[in-house]
Design an enzyme around this catalytic site. Sequence first.
Site, PDB file in Angstrom:
ATOM      1  N   ASP A   1     -16.341 -13.845   4.234  1.00  7.55           N
ATOM      2  CA  ASP A   1     -16.858 -15.192   4.471  1.00  7.55           C
ATOM      3  C   ASP A   1     -15.692 -16.165   4.624  1.00  7.55           C
ATOM      4  OD1 ASP A   1     -15.904 -15.536   1.871  1.00  7.55           O
ATOM      5  OD2 ASP A   1     -17.887 -15.389   0.953  1.00  7.55           O
TER       6      ASP A   1
ATOM      7  N   ARG B   1      -6.902  -3.793   6.765  1.00  5.98           N
ATOM      8  CA  ARG B   1      -5.458  -3.984   6.587  1.00  5.98           C
ATOM      9  C   ARG B   1      -4.671  -2.922   7.354  1.00  5.98           C
ATOM     10  NH1 ARG B   1      -1.820  -2.818   1.569  1.00  5.98           N
ATOM     11  NH2 ARG B   1      -0.021  -4.163   1.956  1.00  5.98           N
TER      12      ARG B   1
ATOM     13  N   ASN C   1       4.272  -0.325   3.711  1.00  6.61           N
ATOM     14  CA  ASN C   1       3.025   0.405   3.953  1.00  6.61           C
ATOM     15  C   ASN C   1       2.601   1.310   2.797  1.00  6.61           C
ATOM     16  OD1 ASN C   1       2.347  -0.599   6.489  1.00  6.61           O
ATOM     17  ND2 ASN C   1       3.581   0.921   7.580  1.00  6.61           N
TER      18      ASN C   1
ATOM     19  N   ASP D   1      -1.749   2.041  18.066  1.00  7.97           N
ATOM     20  CA  ASP D   1      -1.672   3.414  18.575  1.00  7.97           C
ATOM     21  C   ASP D   1      -1.844   4.471  17.488  1.00  7.97           C
ATOM     22  OD1 ASP D   1       0.683   3.156  17.175  1.00  7.97           O
ATOM     23  OD2 ASP D   1       2.001   3.730  18.836  1.00  7.97           O
TER      24      ASP D   1
ATOM     25  N   VAL E   1       3.175  -2.789  14.346  1.00  8.31           N
ATOM     26  CA  VAL E   1       4.350  -1.915  14.414  1.00  8.31           C
ATOM     27  C   VAL E   1       4.166  -0.933  15.570  1.00  8.31           C
ATOM     28  CG1 VAL E   1       5.821  -0.266  13.204  1.00  8.31           C
ATOM     29  CG2 VAL E   1       4.695  -2.101  11.918  1.00  8.31           C
TER      30      VAL E   1
ATOM     31  N   GLY F   1       2.456  -1.337  18.255  1.00  3.25           N
ATOM     32  CA  GLY F   1       1.179  -1.455  18.942  1.00  3.25           C
ATOM     33  C   GLY F   1       0.058  -0.690  18.279  1.00  3.25           C
TER      34      GLY F   1
ATOM     35  N   HIS G   1      -1.736  -3.456  10.155  1.00  2.78           N
ATOM     36  CA  HIS G   1      -0.400  -2.880   9.990  1.00  2.78           C
ATOM     37  C   HIS G   1      -0.061  -1.945  11.155  1.00  2.78           C
ATOM     38  CE1 HIS G   1       0.850  -3.709   5.602  1.00  2.78           C
ATOM     39  NE2 HIS G   1      -0.085  -4.583   5.944  1.00  2.78           N
ATOM     40  N   ASP G   2      -1.052  -1.227  11.652  1.00  2.43           N
ATOM     41  CA  ASP G   2      -0.807  -0.327  12.776  1.00  2.43           C
ATOM     42  C   ASP G   2      -0.423  -1.117  14.025  1.00  2.43           C
ATOM     43  OD1 ASP G   2      -0.835   2.253  14.145  1.00  2.43           O
ATOM     44  OD2 ASP G   2      -2.648   1.528  15.136  1.00  2.43           O
TER      45      ASP G   2
ATOM     46  N   SER H   1      -0.208   5.088  14.935  1.00  3.54           N
ATOM     47  CA  SER H   1       1.031   5.679  14.417  1.00  3.54           C
ATOM     48  C   SER H   1       1.107   5.576  12.899  1.00  3.54           C
ATOM     49  CB  SER H   1       2.250   5.007  15.057  1.00  3.54           C
ATOM     50  OG  SER H   1       2.185   3.602  14.931  1.00  3.54           O
TER      51      SER H   1
ATOM     52  N   HIS I   1      -8.043 -12.047   4.237  1.00  2.00           N
ATOM     53  CA  HIS I   1      -7.785 -12.057   2.797  1.00  2.00           C
ATOM     54  C   HIS I   1      -8.986 -12.570   2.000  1.00  2.00           C
ATOM     55  CE1 HIS I   1      -3.078 -11.940   2.979  1.00  2.00           C
ATOM     56  NE2 HIS I   1      -3.657 -10.833   3.390  1.00  2.00           N
ATOM     57  N   THR I   2     -10.097 -12.739   2.673  1.00  2.00           N
ATOM     58  CA  THR I   2     -11.341 -13.057   1.964  1.00  2.00           C
ATOM     59  C   THR I   2     -11.881 -11.831   1.236  1.00  2.00           C
ATOM     60  OG1 THR I   2     -13.543 -14.027   2.224  1.00  2.00           O
ATOM     61  CG2 THR I   2     -12.828 -12.541   3.960  1.00  2.00           C
TER      62      THR I   2
ATOM     63  N   PRO J   1       4.050  -9.383   8.051  1.00  2.00           N
ATOM     64  CA  PRO J   1       4.223 -10.627   7.284  1.00  2.00           C
ATOM     65  C   PRO J   1       4.251 -10.372   5.784  1.00  2.00           C
ATOM     66  CG  PRO J   1       1.971 -10.454   8.103  1.00  2.00           C
ATOM     67  CD  PRO J   1       2.727  -9.318   8.714  1.00  2.00           C
TER      68      PRO J   1
END
Length: 322
Positions: free
Chosen positions: A250, A58, A89, A70, A66, A68, A62-63, A72, A189-190, A159
């Site tokens: 899976d 995750r 975050n 990198d 926002v 790219g 998220h990195d 951050s 999300h599995t 999202p």
Amino acid sequence: MMMWFLSVMLFFCMVTESNAQLTENFYASKCPNVELIVRQAVTTKYQQTQITAPATLRMFFHDCFVGGCDASVLIASANGDAEKDAHDNISLAGDGFDTVSKAKLAVEAQCPGLVSCADVLALAARDVVVLAGGQGFKVELGRRDGLVSQASRVEGKLPGPELDVTGLVDLFASNGLSMTDMIALSGAHTIGFSHCDRFANRLYNFSTLMPVDPTLDPAYAQLLMDTCPRVGSDPNAVSNLDVNTPEVFDNVYFQNLVARKGLFTSDQVLFNDFRSQATVVRFANNAEDFNNAFTSAMRKLGRVGVKVGNQGEIRRDCSAFN
């Protein structure tokens, strides 16, 4: 006219050069064992707690979305205004940060000042997928670490659980990712879990006439209500994103969507919307199709907004600029 043509050609040359600098063997001469070093550190962390897998995966997502890929999101700020401090975050699990920190320490011990935190995070994201049972894939390397990390840059870039397919498609397209990429990456999300406040509206406040989202399987809705009661709910209560195999990477996530057992609105709409339904059904019925699409999408995700060449820096400590 000639100046415009030269400018366009220069732009395309820059794009081509940027992409060319991400290669699978980027550290072959500088730090040939980097993948093994990272894998060992990540494996040790995963054996301590399996939360390592969804937390690290995750965080990579998220990195990249926002500014790219990198690293951050790893920056810590005494003022509480870094990327990781943004509302979207705050829920990033500490085990993800710890995973990258330990992997980076191990890399620095053998290859000081050579491997970026962004590349360590990309490798760690791949490794946790494999440790959880997913398919392995080659990771392109050569990213540099970003020099900007601001909470104010996050809003609208990630999202939310309430997005519909149009919102998801638009957001992913802004990062060069297709609808198939979006559906495949949603398959992450599995594994993992969510706090009740991220989906409680589907149980109690969906609409005036229907407090419970009618697209939820009734038995599944009741299970979620038991976990997240309207009154007296534990603020730390969580529900697994995949109700059946929550710690295994899976394709059961997609089978859950077909059975109307998607936790978030943004999960369930993938089956409910005719534009994405066929792909969901295909992934639900064919694990190999899903795995191939997911690994392809992860490689594309890893190219989003990368810094290369002389851009950015190679951080010594992932949580602080040099």
